[in-house]
Write an enzyme that holds these catalytic residues in place. Sequence first.
Site, short mmCIF file in Angstrom:
data_model
loop_
_atom_site.label_atom_id
_atom_site.label_comp_id
_atom_site.label_asym_id
_atom_site.label_seq_id
_atom_site.Cartn_x
_atom_site.Cartn_y
_atom_site.Cartn_z
N MET A 60 0.85 -1.20 0.00
CA MET A 60 0.00 0.00 0.00
C MET A 60 0.87 1.24 0.00
O MET A 60 1.79 1.35 0.81
CB MET A 60 -0.89 -0.01 1.26
CG MET A 60 -1.73 1.24 1.44
SD MET A 60 -3.04 1.34 0.19
CE MET A 60 -3.51 3.06 0.36
N VAL A 73 4.49 -1.09 3.26
CA VAL A 73 4.18 0.31 2.96
C VAL A 73 5.13 0.75 1.85
O VAL A 73 6.35 0.59 1.97
CB VAL A 73 4.34 1.21 4.20
CG1 VAL A 73 4.01 2.65 3.85
CG2 VAL A 73 3.43 0.72 5.33
N LYS A 74 4.56 1.29 0.78
CA LYS A 74 5.39 1.72 -0.35
C LYS A 74 5.85 3.16 -0.13
O LYS A 74 5.03 4.06 0.06
CB LYS A 74 4.61 1.63 -1.66
CG LYS A 74 4.41 0.21 -2.15
CD LYS A 74 3.59 0.16 -3.43
CE LYS A 74 4.43 0.15 -4.66
NZ LYS A 74 3.63 -0.16 -5.87
N ILE A 75 7.16 3.35 -0.17
CA ILE A 75 7.77 4.67 -0.03
C ILE A 75 8.65 4.90 -1.25
O ILE A 75 9.47 4.04 -1.59
CB ILE A 75 8.62 4.78 1.25
CG1 ILE A 75 7.74 4.55 2.49
CG2 ILE A 75 9.32 6.13 1.34
CD1 ILE A 75 8.52 4.56 3.81
#
Length: 361
Positions: free
Chosen positions: A107, A138-140
């Site tokens: 996400m 978590v997409k960064i």
Amino acid sequence: MKATQQLHDLGQSLWLDNITRTLLDNGTLARYIAELSVTGLTSNPSIFDAAIGEGEAYDAGIHAKSLVGLSGETLFMELALEDLRRAADLFKPIFDATHQVDGWVSMEVSPLLAADTAGTITAAATIHAQAERPNLFVKIPGTPEGIPAIEEAIYRGIPVNVTLLFSCAQYVAAAEAYLRGIERRVAEGKDPQVASVASVFLSRWDVAANPQLPADQHNRLGIAVAKQTYRAYRELLASPRWQKLATAGARPQRVLWASTGSKDPNASDTLYVDALGAPDTVDTIPEKTLLAVGDHGKPGPALPMDGGDADAVLASVTAAGVNLDALATKLQQDGAEAFVKSWKQLLQRIADKQAALSAKH
């Protein structure tokens, strides 16, 4: 044996680069897991924009959330996490069986935060807590501002999918941020097992460079960048710095090949997937490409650990006038801008649906 099974047996994880409520509701995702060796899933703002825009699968959810006062990013985050929790639960048996190496979903933090390090760290922590699933990345983005956020998120124990990497140099910067986060944990006696993948986007290189190159050099640049990056990945895993962390119990941040659908109608529709098989890597594949690979993919030999012909291909592309460093920077900036555009479209689409649904009810 299907190509998808061959790649799985080689040690590569195949993830679906798509999610829609329909895929979950009608059993298609479960079928891909059973029949096409799919062991994870990625999402991004463009994917959710398309999913919510098509048909009425999300209308009831949007209306119900509107009635309790949700709107904008808050409403979207609830909708997206509902889907991703369901997908995460489908992949949980794989997550458990592989001791948390595989079986992940992803996400994205808001693309509007791409230049905001502190805001990205806060958003990552919020998504991680709100998701309530151990197998959610978590997409960064691996932008210059994202690099310190990646290190801090890893240090805090948040699993991270580093997105929007294009070059080997950008990959190395993301890998070093991961290492620093793990090193800080080890120094403080914290559990060093925080999962991460580093997503390197490939087909966009060829879309950008093909017009400047002679025909015999078309669609070779993205694969050469992957070979160069795979060599750097293998060198990192062999380094004393990594070996020390591995001894302490850390797990490698795996390289993930993204943007692996062929965009040239003259090229094979399985071009990138066939070329990028390699152990200890991930390939996230658009749905159309996944089906093509399952049907007629022909995986070549595994990527060479020494980079193979990567340096020669990159040299010939440079000689033809392509500035690889400048193009890598531009591709990353363009990718970030495209996600911002999709994010804004997505929020507008949700607002329009809210208005239409409230008028109907």
